[in-house]
Design a protein around this motif. Structure first.
Motif, PDB file in Angstrom:
ATOM      1  N   ALA A  76       0.845  -1.192   0.000  1.00  0.00           N
ATOM      2  CA  ALA A  76       0.000   0.000   0.000  1.00  0.00           C
ATOM      3  C   ALA A  76       0.882   1.245   0.000  1.00  0.00           C
ATOM      4  CB  ALA A  76      -0.909  -0.015   1.214  1.00  0.00           C
ATOM      5  N   VAL A  81      -2.576   6.745   1.788  1.00  0.00           N
ATOM      6  CA  VAL A  81      -3.467   6.429   2.910  1.00  0.00           C
ATOM      7  C   VAL A  81      -3.523   7.615   3.873  1.00  0.00           C
ATOM      8  CG1 VAL A  81      -3.883   4.859   4.848  1.00  0.00           C
ATOM      9  CG2 VAL A  81      -2.994   3.952   2.697  1.00  0.00           C
ATOM     10  N   GLU A 150      -2.295  -1.546   4.763  1.00  0.00           N
ATOM     11  CA  GLU A 150      -2.532  -0.104   4.684  1.00  0.00           C
ATOM     12  C   GLU A 150      -2.105   0.597   5.968  1.00  0.00           C
ATOM     13  OE1 GLU A 150      -6.417   0.745   2.186  1.00  0.00           O
ATOM     14  OE2 GLU A 150      -6.702  -0.954   3.514  1.00  0.00           O
TER      15      GLU A 150
END
Length: 201
Positions: A76, A81, A150
């Motif tokens: 990720a 994020v 994430e």
């Protein structure tokens, strides 16, 4: 019988004259000025450059604001994020908002025990917490709905961004803490978080 008109009363003299049906178009000078202003505005919009500098301002798209999803064989994007979930409170500079949202840049929580940091994002915190000598009383939501990859990516990002120089966080640690501490409520204070730290002999 006299043909002279009767004298008008005071009330009659106050009345306005009867309106007449005649055309009163806009004066040509007013129409010409209005047309010139409209044409000048259209020409300005068509011929001018875009406002501001291209390298300034928030140029994020909807794709930038969506949470990053880890694909097989691909980690990720921690910054993505962060931009999607954290930047509104902690700011792109990592400085937060004084007295409202704590900073991540230089934070002892960010650069401290990875387990405690993992639990903060997994479960959130409601209550008092001290960050870099300043006390904050607020609420940070839990982000347990995000995947382990994430959360590991965003924690690794904040631990290496700005002036922070701490080691990255592995997805395995997030998975382990998720299973070990499946609490239904947020932490109530920084002191409760500190209790997670391993006891030194």
């Amino acid at each position: 019988m006299s043909n002279e008109p009767e004298p008008r009363s005071r009330a009659q003299r106050r009345e306005e004259a009867e309106p007449s049906e005649r055309s009163q178009p806009i004066p040509l000078i007013v129409a010409a000025i209005t047309l010139a202003v409209v044409l000048a505005g259209v020409a300005y919009i068509l011929l001018s450059e875009s406002f501001g500098r291209a390298d300034l301002g928030d140029r994020r798209t909807l794709a930038d604001l969506r949470p990053a999803v880890a694909r097989a064989g691909q980690g990720a994007d921690g910054q993505q994020v962060f931009n999607a979930n954290c930047v509104a409170c902690h700011q792109a500079s990592g400085k937060g908002l004084p007295g409202v949202f704590p900073p991540l840049d230089g934070s002892e929580w960010v650069n401290g025990d990875e387990r405690i940091l993992a639990n903060i994002v997994l479960h959130g915190i409601n209550g008092e917490i001290s960050v870099i000598g300043q006390t904050y009383k607020g609420a940070m939501p839990a982000f347990g709905q995000l995947g382990n990859a994430e959360l590991a990516a965003v924690l690794s990002h904040v631990r290496s961004a700005w002036s922070n120089k701490s080691a990255p966080v592995k997805a395995e640690l997030i998975e382990k803490e998720r299973k070990a501490n499946a609490r239904p409520t947020p932490f109530s204070s920084g002191d409760e978080l500190k209790a997670l730290a391993p006891k030194t002999p």
